[in-house]
Design an enzyme around this catalytic site. Sequence first.
Site, PDB file in Angstrom:
ATOM      1  CG  ASN A  86      -0.173   0.245   2.524  1.00  0.00           C
ATOM      2  OD1 ASN A  86       0.394  -0.696   3.075  1.00  0.00           O
ATOM      3  ND2 ASN A  86      -0.158   1.459   3.014  1.00  0.00           N
ATOM      4  CB  CYS A  87       1.095   4.326  -1.692  1.00  0.00           C
ATOM      5  SG  CYS A  87      -0.460   4.722  -2.507  1.00  0.00           S
ATOM      6  CB  ILE A  88      -0.271   8.043   1.292  1.00  0.00           C
ATOM      7  CG1 ILE A  88      -0.701   8.850   2.513  1.00  0.00           C
ATOM      8  CG2 ILE A  88      -0.811   8.630   0.010  1.00  0.00           C
ATOM      9  CD1 ILE A  88      -0.093  10.220   2.566  1.00  0.00           C
ATOM     10  CB  THR A  89      -4.853   7.169  -0.593  1.00  0.00           C
ATOM     11  OG1 THR A  89      -4.268   7.279  -1.894  1.00  0.00           O
ATOM     12  CG2 THR A  89      -4.640   8.456   0.170  1.00  0.00           C
ATOM     13  NE  ARG A  90      -3.206   6.025  -5.406  1.00  0.00           N
ATOM     14  CZ  ARG A  90      -2.632   6.676  -6.397  1.00  0.00           C
ATOM     15  NH1 ARG A  90      -2.616   6.139  -7.590  1.00  0.00           N
ATOM     16  NH2 ARG A  90      -2.088   7.848  -6.211  1.00  0.00           N
TER      17      ARG A  90
END
Length: 537
Positions: A479-483
């Site tokens: 994951n990244c910050i929102t996905r």
Amino acid sequence: MKKTKAALWEFLQGLGKTFMLPVALLAFCGIMLGVGSSLSSPAVLQNLSFLDNEPLQLAFTWMSNTGLVAFKFLPVLFAMAIPLGLAREDKGVAAFSGFVGFASMNLAVNFFLTTRGVDFEDKGEIAHYGIADVLGVKSIDTGLLGAVAVGVIVALLHKRYRTKQMPDALAFFGGLRFVPIVSALAMSIVGLFVPLVWPTLGSWIASVGTGIAHAGVFGPFFFGMGEVLLRPIGLHHILVALFRFTDAGGAGVVCGENVSGALNLFYAQLSCPTPSGAAHTATQFLSQGKMAAYLGGLPGAALAMYHCAKRTMRPEIKALLVSGVVACVVGGVTEPLEFLFLFIAPWLYLIHAVLVGLGFLVSAVLGVYIGNTDGNIIDLLVFGVLQGTTTKWYLIPVIAAIWFAVYYFLFRWAITRFDLKTPGREDEPSDSPDSPASGAADVVVDADAPKAELVAGKYDPVAILEALGGPANIHALDNCITRLRMTVGDAALLDDARLKKLGAIAVVRLDEHNVQVVIGPQVQSVKDALAKLTPVG
């Protein structure tokens, strides 16, 4: 060819994601540095005399010094964070090896320069090679690019040699212990070549920065627009890092130290009482440009979507839009709002990108001086209001109000004119909400699997996993910050409609195997819950 392209895409996605760990630390340290330096500055003490006492000033000085940790050790933080983020297993060994590799490279550079008889005090030699103190060693300051090179090489070595078996006599040095050893050897060799290539490479990067500087306010315009256009595919972190930490974002002397990169210049200026024109120019690529869209524009778009929704649906979408606005205004996270219209009307997203670029341009033209990374209300208060009127922070509410009106009327017109299916305007589905999407396989999670608790009281990881095609369809999960970022066996198995019913904002298919599911700020918790239910976890 397709496999190579997919592998390269996945690698670039993963590389961009690894930047988030040090950047998150930078944001926090920037706030500490901003608050500490502003509340201990002579101008503030003159107006707020009650702050001029020893205990408070010691606390503010401590805050400033704590904030410097990310700035002073930024390259080594990236050198550790990249292998940490790219490694699938044994992440601690990967990060440790990143530090070993970074130190080894700089010691090798010092060896080369010393052997060549380079005078570390000669200004001509310093300028030619870019000599600086790196971890207490006289070396070449390769900045972000050097750190990225170390991180990527160490990550590849970790992947290749993590399970390396040695002969019995040397078995102690095998396996995970071999990774930092081979990293030290490899980066020592790389370090011998750095003085040969860096003067040329550094001059190229400086030329890019000079070209952007000659573009005037159009440099920030194209930067802001480019960041937005790259955001849907997750590669904006690479562009942003280039401007924040290399000569592309500006270079200059702050308090006698050569500094390159817009964010580095800004942080250096916070702890330096002597003004620097280079630092002032650098903020054109930082928070101030985002504030028009983040504090005004996107909330205006959200209000337009609310007013255009069917009246019966407004209570249902209100929480979605409000949480998106809060994430944008307070956290500087825009994806929860942007992805509500990106796939419905890509041309509207393009207009949004142009308006963000114009926000950068207008702030630059008006001489606004607000730095840091997020462009949210916290940055406005800490790096604008607390720093005094010289930042021209008072112009931001005016600009944001104009952008609010522009976005509101533009989005309201576009939604009604073209009947865009923004939240609350969708047609009623002909099948039940839980039926799979057309073409998706009927996949279920093992009925005997333990039931997981809702994440943040909203997300059901078991149901989400089923909508993703089941555990067997998930080959890699991150994951990244929102996905959520995933490699799947077959992207066609994903049930987009059900994922949205379960709280996802959007589903992005990069190809038949690489997909992203936009969740929002709670994505880390969702990813952790899914990891417990899948073999890759």
